[in-house]
Scaffold this motif. Structure first.
Motif, short mmCIF file in Angstrom:
data_model
loop_
_atom_site.label_atom_id
_atom_site.label_comp_id
_atom_site.label_asym_id
_atom_site.label_seq_id
_atom_site.Cartn_x
_atom_site.Cartn_y
_atom_site.Cartn_z
N PHE A 20 -3.84 12.02 -3.94
CA PHE A 20 -2.53 11.39 -3.81
C PHE A 20 -1.51 12.36 -4.36
O PHE A 20 -1.64 12.85 -5.48
CB PHE A 20 -2.46 10.07 -4.56
CG PHE A 20 -1.06 9.55 -4.74
CD1 PHE A 20 -0.25 9.30 -3.64
CD2 PHE A 20 -0.54 9.30 -6.01
CE1 PHE A 20 1.05 8.83 -3.80
CE2 PHE A 20 0.75 8.82 -6.18
CZ PHE A 20 1.53 8.59 -5.07
N GLN A 48 1.83 8.06 2.90
CA GLN A 48 0.56 7.86 2.22
C GLN A 48 0.31 6.37 2.00
O GLN A 48 1.23 5.61 1.72
CB GLN A 48 0.54 8.60 0.87
CG GLN A 48 0.68 10.11 1.00
CD GLN A 48 0.74 10.78 -0.35
OE1 GLN A 48 -0.22 11.38 -0.81
NE2 GLN A 48 1.89 10.67 -1.01
N ARG A 49 -0.97 5.98 2.13
CA ARG A 49 -1.32 4.58 1.98
C ARG A 49 -2.55 4.43 1.08
O ARG A 49 -3.50 5.21 1.18
CB ARG A 49 -1.63 3.95 3.35
CG ARG A 49 -0.44 3.89 4.30
CD ARG A 49 0.61 2.91 3.78
NE ARG A 49 1.73 2.77 4.70
CZ ARG A 49 2.84 3.51 4.66
NH1 ARG A 49 2.96 4.47 3.73
NH2 ARG A 49 3.82 3.31 5.51
N PHE A 50 -2.50 3.41 0.23
CA PHE A 50 -3.59 3.14 -0.70
C PHE A 50 -4.50 2.04 -0.18
O PHE A 50 -4.05 1.12 0.52
CB PHE A 50 -3.03 2.74 -2.07
CG PHE A 50 -2.31 3.83 -2.78
CD1 PHE A 50 -3.01 4.78 -3.53
CD2 PHE A 50 -0.93 3.95 -2.70
CE1 PHE A 50 -2.36 5.80 -4.18
CE2 PHE A 50 -0.26 4.97 -3.36
CZ PHE A 50 -0.98 5.89 -4.10
N CYS A 58 -7.03 6.98 -8.45
CA CYS A 58 -7.72 7.55 -7.28
C CYS A 58 -8.76 8.59 -7.68
O CYS A 58 -9.82 8.70 -7.05
CB CYS A 58 -6.71 8.23 -6.35
SG CYS A 58 -5.71 7.11 -5.37
N PRO A 84 3.53 4.00 -1.70
CA PRO A 84 3.80 4.37 -3.09
C PRO A 84 5.08 3.79 -3.68
O PRO A 84 5.06 3.22 -4.77
CB PRO A 84 3.84 5.91 -3.06
CG PRO A 84 3.02 6.28 -1.88
CD PRO A 84 3.20 5.19 -0.87
N CYS A 124 -6.51 6.92 -1.67
CA CYS A 124 -5.29 7.16 -0.91
C CYS A 124 -5.69 7.81 0.41
O CYS A 124 -6.25 8.92 0.40
CB CYS A 124 -4.32 8.05 -1.68
SG CYS A 124 -2.77 8.36 -0.81
N ASP A 174 0.79 -1.23 0.00
CA ASP A 174 0.00 0.00 0.00
C ASP A 174 0.82 1.28 0.00
O ASP A 174 0.27 2.38 -0.03
CB ASP A 174 -0.96 0.02 1.20
CG ASP A 174 -0.23 -0.08 2.54
OD1 ASP A 174 1.02 -0.15 2.56
OD2 ASP A 174 -0.92 -0.11 3.58
#
Length: 353
Positions: A283, A299-301, A268, A239, A277, A237
């Protein structure tokens, strides 16, 4: 001191810097254009194509409209440095001061597209110099060869004696496939590579990988998009880790981190978003705006419900997604005829609903 009589052309600054350190005489020209995405519409000369590419790479929001209306002189969001860089590149290519031009490339999609464009130039313009090619897909004692940028100057220098004169057959083949790459109908490209012989041995595989970047009939995602979304589903998750593991999913690497991050951002932001995100469509990455490294890597997806349904095969975006992207001469734009890749048949289909 006499001027250099050799011009070396290669993909990007990494390989160019290594060639400069080999001690082999000559000027070095890096070809700084990630040609596997963005517009290459047919019917334009080299200076006009350069302006189109510059507008696209600079993020000009009006690029599509300027192409459609043929108002290339109105492209005004280009930095002077980039404009000068492309002008210098084109001028060197057309220069008559070099006795020898040597092309240093590798097997992946990015290099093969650049090689096509350069060979097409020499095929369609008179030149008096000697033209030769170094193009490899492996190097001794490097188990996972990815490209020339892995070599040190001593290793790079060992390639010099292996250069071979570019043949008329190679020039003819390059012109045929380059013309098909510019065509607004991608079936022309597929036909061209199906008729290819071994004059350019890495081109067929690279161009088939290019075809896989069209949206698939399967679910409306490209291969790269599906790889990224699948990695997120599997728990990757962050980048930069997504960039690295997406590279590992490629047989021959070609996509850089900047393009990877742009793909994630688009996924996104779309109306039918398959990922988010930190729970939103925002994002940010350092190629787009200045930001602290910690801010970027934190940052996390996550997959959206739609994204999970797409990966599970319950929903396809092919008939509903609002496409607006260029791949070579093909403008994928909802409202016009769309082209999709059927990986099961290895063929293109149009207007999948």
């Amino acid at each position: 001191m006499s001027a250099p009589t050799v011009l070396h052309i290669t993909n990007g600054d990494g390989a160019a810097n290594i060639i400069q350190q080999t001690g082999i005489a000559g000027d070095v020209l890096p070809w700084r254009d990630p040609m596997h995405h963005g517009p290459f519409p047919d019917g334009y000369d080299r200076p006009a194509l350069s302006r189109i590419r510059l507008a696209y790479l600079a993020g000009d929001a009006d690029c599509d409209q300027l192409i459609e209306q043929n108002r290339l002189n109105d492209i005004n969001q280009l930095t002077l440095d980039r404009l000068n860089d492309f002008a210098h590149r084109d001028a060197l290519l057309a220069s008559s001061e070099y006795e020898d031009i040597v092309l240093w490339f590798e097997h992946d999609l990015l290099d093969q597209l650049q090689l096509l464009q350069i060979l097409d130039y020499f095929a369609t313009n008179q030149y008096q110099c000697s033209l030769s090619l170094i193009c490899i897909n492996a190097f001794p004692d490097i188990d996972s060869f990815r490209g020339l940028g892995q070599l040190n100057p001593e290793q790079m220098a060992t390639l010099w004696p292996s250069r071979k004169a570019v043949t008329q057959s190679q020039l003819t083949m390059a012109t045929t496939i380059w013309s098909a790459f510019l065509n607004s109908n991608p079936t022309a490209l597929l036909s061209a590579i199906q008729n290819q012989n071994n004059d350019l041995p890495f081109l067929n595989f690279a161009m088939r990988r290019y075809c896989q970047e069209f949206p698939w009939t399967l679910d409306g995602l490209s291969r790269t998009e599906r790889q990224l979304v699948t990695l997120i589903r599997d728990g990757v998750d962050q980048p930069h880790q997504l960039f690295l593991q997406n590279m590992s999913a490629e047989e021959w690497l070609y996509i850089g981190d900047s393009r990877t991050f742009s793909q994630l951002k688009l996924l996104c932001e779309e109306r039918q978003a398959v990922i988010t995100c930190d729970g939103s469509a925002t994002f940010c990455h350092p190629y787009e705006q200045k930001m602290e490294l910690d801010e970027f890597i934190q940052q996390r997806f996550q997959l959206t419900d739609l994204g999970m349904q797409v990966l599970d095969g319950k929903v396809s975006l092919a008939g509903t997604r609002q496409y607006n992207a260029w791949l070579g001469g093909v403008h994928l734009n909802r409202g016009q005829s769309l082209w999709f890749w059927n990986d099961a048949t290895g063929m293109f289909e149009d207007d999948v609903r």
